[in-house]
Design a protein around this motif. Structure first.
Motif, PDB file in Angstrom:
ATOM      1  N   ARG A 198       0.844  -1.191   0.000  1.00  0.00           N
ATOM      2  CA  ARG A 198       0.000   0.000   0.000  1.00  0.00           C
ATOM      3  C   ARG A 198       0.887   1.251   0.000  1.00  0.00           C
ATOM      4  O   ARG A 198       0.542   2.269  -0.532  1.00  0.00           O
ATOM      5  CB  ARG A 198      -0.925   0.003   1.220  1.00  0.00           C
ATOM      6  N   ARG A 199       2.069   1.117   0.603  1.00  0.00           N
ATOM      7  CA  ARG A 199       3.023   2.232   0.543  1.00  0.00           C
ATOM      8  C   ARG A 199       4.263   1.732  -0.193  1.00  0.00           C
ATOM      9  O   ARG A 199       4.588   0.546  -0.149  1.00  0.00           O
ATOM     10  CB  ARG A 199       3.413   2.675   1.942  1.00  0.00           C
ATOM     11  N   LEU A 200       4.930   2.630  -0.876  1.00  0.00           N
ATOM     12  CA  LEU A 200       6.160   2.239  -1.562  1.00  0.00           C
ATOM     13  C   LEU A 200       7.334   3.005  -0.939  1.00  0.00           C
ATOM     14  O   LEU A 200       7.543   4.175  -1.219  1.00  0.00           O
ATOM     15  CB  LEU A 200       6.066   2.533  -3.060  1.00  0.00           C
ATOM     16  N   CYS A 201       8.058   2.316  -0.065  1.00  0.00           N
ATOM     17  CA  CYS A 201       9.173   2.957   0.628  1.00  0.00           C
ATOM     18  C   CYS A 201      10.259   3.278  -0.398  1.00  0.00           C
ATOM     19  O   CYS A 201      10.570   2.445  -1.255  1.00  0.00           O
ATOM     20  CB  CYS A 201       9.716   2.019   1.694  1.00  0.00           C
ATOM     21  N   TYR A 202      10.829   4.476  -0.297  1.00  0.00           N
ATOM     22  CA  TYR A 202      11.784   4.914  -1.330  1.00  0.00           C
ATOM     23  C   TYR A 202      13.017   4.017  -1.408  1.00  0.00           C
ATOM     24  O   TYR A 202      13.628   3.878  -2.455  1.00  0.00           O
ATOM     25  CB  TYR A 202      12.281   6.350  -1.069  1.00  0.00           C
ATOM     26  N   PHE A 203      13.421   3.463  -0.261  1.00  0.00           N
ATOM     27  CA  PHE A 203      14.696   2.731  -0.232  1.00  0.00           C
ATOM     28  C   PHE A 203      14.583   1.329  -0.817  1.00  0.00           C
ATOM     29  O   PHE A 203      15.574   0.691  -1.116  1.00  0.00           O
ATOM     30  CB  PHE A 203      15.186   2.601   1.231  1.00  0.00           C
ATOM     31  N   CYS A 204      13.345   0.846  -0.991  1.00  0.00           N
ATOM     32  CA  CYS A 204      13.147  -0.591  -1.199  1.00  0.00           C
ATOM     33  C   CYS A 204      13.530  -1.048  -2.601  1.00  0.00           C
ATOM     34  O   CYS A 204      13.149  -0.443  -3.593  1.00  0.00           O
ATOM     35  CB  CYS A 204      11.686  -0.949  -0.925  1.00  0.00           C
ATOM     36  N   ALA A 205      14.271  -2.153  -2.670  1.00  0.00           N
ATOM     37  CA  ALA A 205      14.704  -2.703  -3.961  1.00  0.00           C
ATOM     38  C   ALA A 205      13.960  -4.002  -4.273  1.00  0.00           C
ATOM     39  O   ALA A 205      14.361  -4.743  -5.170  1.00  0.00           O
ATOM     40  CB  ALA A 205      16.211  -2.937  -3.932  1.00  0.00           C
ATOM     41  N   ARG A 207      10.822  -6.572  -5.459  1.00  0.00           N
ATOM     42  CA  ARG A 207       9.880  -6.593  -6.582  1.00  0.00           C
ATOM     43  C   ARG A 207       8.470  -6.384  -6.061  1.00  0.00           C
ATOM     44  O   ARG A 207       7.875  -7.305  -5.502  1.00  0.00           O
ATOM     45  CB  ARG A 207       9.913  -7.959  -7.268  1.00  0.00           C
ATOM     46  N   THR A 208       7.979  -5.182  -6.201  1.00  0.00           N
ATOM     47  CA  THR A 208       6.649  -4.910  -5.684  1.00  0.00           C
ATOM     48  C   THR A 208       6.043  -3.709  -6.396  1.00  0.00           C
ATOM     49  O   THR A 208       6.748  -2.944  -7.043  1.00  0.00           O
ATOM     50  CB  THR A 208       6.718  -4.679  -4.155  1.00  0.00           C
ATOM     51  N   GLN A 209       4.740  -3.585  -6.311  1.00  0.00           N
ATOM     52  CA  GLN A 209       4.067  -2.449  -6.929  1.00  0.00           C
ATOM     53  C   GLN A 209       3.045  -1.873  -5.963  1.00  0.00           C
ATOM     54  O   GLN A 209       2.501  -2.600  -5.138  1.00  0.00           O
ATOM     55  CB  GLN A 209       3.405  -2.872  -8.248  1.00  0.00           C
ATOM     56  N   ILE A 233       6.245  -9.588   7.362  1.00  0.00           N
ATOM     57  CA  ILE A 233       5.182  -8.717   7.894  1.00  0.00           C
ATOM     58  C   ILE A 233       5.660  -7.271   8.011  1.00  0.00           C
ATOM     59  O   ILE A 233       6.692  -6.993   8.630  1.00  0.00           O
ATOM     60  CB  ILE A 233       4.720  -9.244   9.273  1.00  0.00           C
ATOM     61  N   ASP A 234       4.908  -6.365   7.417  1.00  0.00           N
ATOM     62  CA  ASP A 234       5.125  -4.931   7.608  1.00  0.00           C
ATOM     63  C   ASP A 234       4.187  -4.512   8.743  1.00  0.00           C
ATOM     64  O   ASP A 234       2.961  -4.582   8.588  1.00  0.00           O
ATOM     65  CB  ASP A 234       4.778  -4.188   6.300  1.00  0.00           C
ATOM     66  N   PRO A 235       4.719  -4.079   9.891  1.00  0.00           N
ATOM     67  CA  PRO A 235       3.858  -3.787  11.051  1.00  0.00           C
ATOM     68  C   PRO A 235       2.828  -2.693  10.796  1.00  0.00           C
ATOM     69  O   PRO A 235       1.852  -2.592  11.535  1.00  0.00           O
ATOM     70  CB  PRO A 235       4.837  -3.344  12.136  1.00  0.00           C
ATOM     71  N   GLY A 254      11.222   7.313   3.214  1.00  0.00           N
ATOM     72  CA  GLY A 254       9.794   7.205   2.894  1.00  0.00           C
ATOM     73  C   GLY A 254       9.124   6.040   3.591  1.00  0.00           C
ATOM     74  O   GLY A 254       8.324   5.320   2.984  1.00  0.00           O
ATOM     75  N   ARG A 255       9.435   5.874   4.871  1.00  0.00           N
ATOM     76  CA  ARG A 255       8.859   4.742   5.595  1.00  0.00           C
ATOM     77  C   ARG A 255       8.688   5.112   7.059  1.00  0.00           C
ATOM     78  O   ARG A 255       9.617   4.985   7.862  1.00  0.00           O
ATOM     79  CB  ARG A 255       9.789   3.531   5.466  1.00  0.00           C
ATOM     80  N   GLU A 256       7.506   5.553   7.396  1.00  0.00           N
ATOM     81  CA  GLU A 256       7.249   5.906   8.784  1.00  0.00           C
ATOM     82  C   GLU A 256       6.684   4.707   9.523  1.00  0.00           C
ATOM     83  O   GLU A 256       5.765   4.050   9.023  1.00  0.00           O
ATOM     84  CB  GLU A 256       6.293   7.091   8.854  1.00  0.00           C
TER      85      GLU A 256
HETATM   86  S1  SF4 Z   1       9.919  -2.245   2.349  1.00  0.00           S
HETATM   87 FE1  SF4 Z   1       8.099  -3.514   2.365  1.00  0.00          FE
HETATM   88  S2  SF4 Z   1       6.368  -2.048   2.375  1.00  0.00           S
HETATM   89 FE2  SF4 Z   1       8.164  -0.894   1.777  1.00  0.00          FE
HETATM   90  S3  SF4 Z   1       8.087  -0.969  -0.481  1.00  0.00           S
HETATM   91 FE3  SF4 Z   1       9.442  -2.650   0.211  1.00  0.00          FE
HETATM   92  S4  SF4 Z   1       8.150  -4.401   0.297  1.00  0.00           S
HETATM   93 FE4  SF4 Z   1       6.776  -2.602   0.241  1.00  0.00          FE
END
Ligand code: SF4
Ligand SMILES: C[S@@+](CC[C@H](N)C(=O)[O-])C[C@H]1O[C@@H](n2cnc3c(N)ncnc32)[C@H](O)[C@@H]1O
Length: 449
Positions: free
Chosen positions: A61-68, A70-72, A145-147, A182-184
């Motif tokens: 539901r959120r897209l954290c800026y740092f994340c590498a 595979r997700t949308q 799990i993303d809390p 980008g991840r609070e």
């Molecule tokens: S860290 Fe988790 S919630 Fe954030 S974009 Fe990546 S997979 Fe999604």
């Protein structure tokens, strides 16, 4: 304590190997190869085998800026519902090709954010998997799990389906770092999910943390780790931040100027390691830590630790069947990766139920190199005697590799009658040494498919 001058001399601070995980690296997979072999390799899984199963949920539901990963991003469950229909069709088609007498020893849901599924969708997915795969007596089910995306009802559903291990994303608690990546995510929110999981009977809790993030300092990381340790995790993963904006577009939102330099990164990792060890955790491989009671710690102590595309594991199964977009399956014969983009994945499943896209057929020489790299990454050693015994046709190549590595990194390695061991003061070079071992191996005899 590691020797910074030695690590610098051997190129650790210049090395560009952050994503090297195991041999062969996924960038050696060949396009369109997977599909040709997938059905046969599924059929060839021995009758009576225990297998591992992975299901990938590529939505957040959120897209954290740092994340590498595979997700949308998605705001609603509409695309998730339609993806789940495809995933279920794939599971049924793949199960049909596997031998009848088969048991599932491990199940892992990863992403993305698997807990984005509501109880109805989660039940649908679990119902499909558990009705198609009988489980072994020592079956283990783990979920990422993303809390901030973990409703009580979804966690309860997962616990009802026997989730025993939770892998919780934390990364860092410092507000400035969280804002920049980008991840609070507050400590209280994280604690309440950990408490809820334990109350539901989840026996093992793992945290993901990242060092080398923008604005992270030794003091800020220490404060994060104090909070983290107060939650008493069984296991910790401490990944080095991989800044790869050319691959993960959202990372352009992070300025390279805000990132700690290579030396500062190294010191962050060293300080974190010291803090974990002081709190009673033992180092596992290059980036994990665990309590003595944790199964990964025990696997590391007994030499049973392995590494696959998802990282360190104590999973003993020879076969890993991956479901979902971009999921990688591992067979005795080689690897198959599903189509990466959700649209391409869906198209492939619609044709015949299988989604294999890229792949790699392992030759005998590749198997030898895979074992050699596993030794470096999991035990910090190359056991020349054991490797020669397991791969007698490659004695010369094993000896040559040992000699080459020793000549390249003489002060980082101890040479003995049984092979090479990385000195404790050069432990951080494991990835560099593994990549160096793998990079020069002749591709003659290996069969990219
Ligand atoms: S860290 Fe988790 S919630 Fe954030 S974009 Fe990546 S997979 Fe999604
Ligand atoms: C597939 S993600 C799933 C995490 C889950 N969705 C969450 O947000 O909690 C798994 C882990 O990969 C790690 N990760 C993601 N991007 C990374 C990067 N660029 N560098 C290093 N580690 C990263 C993070 O620690 C993250 O928790």
């Amino acid at each position: 304590m590691e020797n910074e001058a030695l690590l610098e001399a051997y190129g650790l601070f210049r090395a560009k190997v952050p994503r090297f995980t195991s041999y062969p690296p996924a960038n050696r997979f060949q396009l369109d190869g997977g599909r040709r072999h997938q059905a046969n390799w599924l059929r060839n899984v021995p009758d009576g085998a225990s297998i591992s199963v992975y299901a990938h949920i590529p939505f957040c539901r959120r897209l954290c800026y740092f994340c590498a990963c595979r997700t949308q991003g998605t705001k609603t469950l509409k695309p998730v519902r339609s993806y789940l229909d495809t995933l279920i069709a794939e599971i049924i088609a793949v199960r049909h090709l596997l031998p009848r007498d088969l048991k599932m020893a491990r199940l892992h849901f990863g992403g993305g954010t698997p807990t984005l599924l509501d109880t109805e969708l989660m039940n649908q997915l679990c119902e499909t998997l558990f009705s198609h795969f009988a489980t072994t007596p020592d079956f283990e089910f783990s979920v990422e799990i993303d809390p901030t995306e973990a409703p009580a009802a979804t966690l309860e559903t997962l616990a009802d389906w026997r989730m025993g291990r939770a892998s919780i994303g934390i990364q860092d608690f410092a507000p400035k770092v969280q804002e920049t990546i980008g991840r609070e995510q507050s400590f209280d929110q994280t604690k309440s999910v950990v408490d809820a999981l334990r109350a539901l009977g989840v026996q093992s809790v793992n945290f993901d943390l990242v060092y080398g993030l923008p604005h992270q300092t030794e003091a800020s990381l220490q404060a994060t780790l104090e909070q983290v340790l107060s939650l008493h995790p069984d296991r910790l993963a401490l990944y080095g931040y991989a800044h790869v904006p050319q691959m993960s577009k959202r990372q352009v939102l992070i300025s390279a100027d805000d990132l700690p330099g290579a030396r500062a990164r190294f010191r962050l990792a060293q300080a974190a390691r010291a803090q974990f060890e002081a709190a009673g955790y033992r180092a596992i491989g290059i980036d994990h830590f665990g309590l003595a009671s944790d199964s990964l710690t025990q696997a590391a102590a007994s030499g049973a630790l392995r590494r696959n595309f998802q990282g360190y594991t104590d999973d003993p199964c020879e076969t890993l069947v991956g479901f979902g977009a971009s999921a990688i399956s591992e067979f005795r014969e080689g690897y198959v990766q599903n189509a990466v983009a959700t649209a391409g994945y869906t198209d492939r499943v619609r044709i015949d139920g299988l989604a294999g896209h890229r792949g790699y057929r392992m030759s005998a020489a590749d198997r030898m190199m895979s074992d050699l790299v596993q030794g470096v990454m999991c035990r910090g050693e190359i056991d020349q005697v054991a490797l020669r015994a397991a791969h007698p046709a490659f004695g010369r190549e094993i000896d040559d590799t040992v000699t080459r590595l020793y000549l390249t990194y003489p002060d980082a390695l101890v040479l003995s009658e049984t092979g090479l061991t990385i000195r404790p003061e050069a432990a951080s070079l494991a990835r560099v040494i593994a990549a160096a071992a793998a990079s020069e191996r002749t591709t003659q005899g290996s069969m990219a498919i």
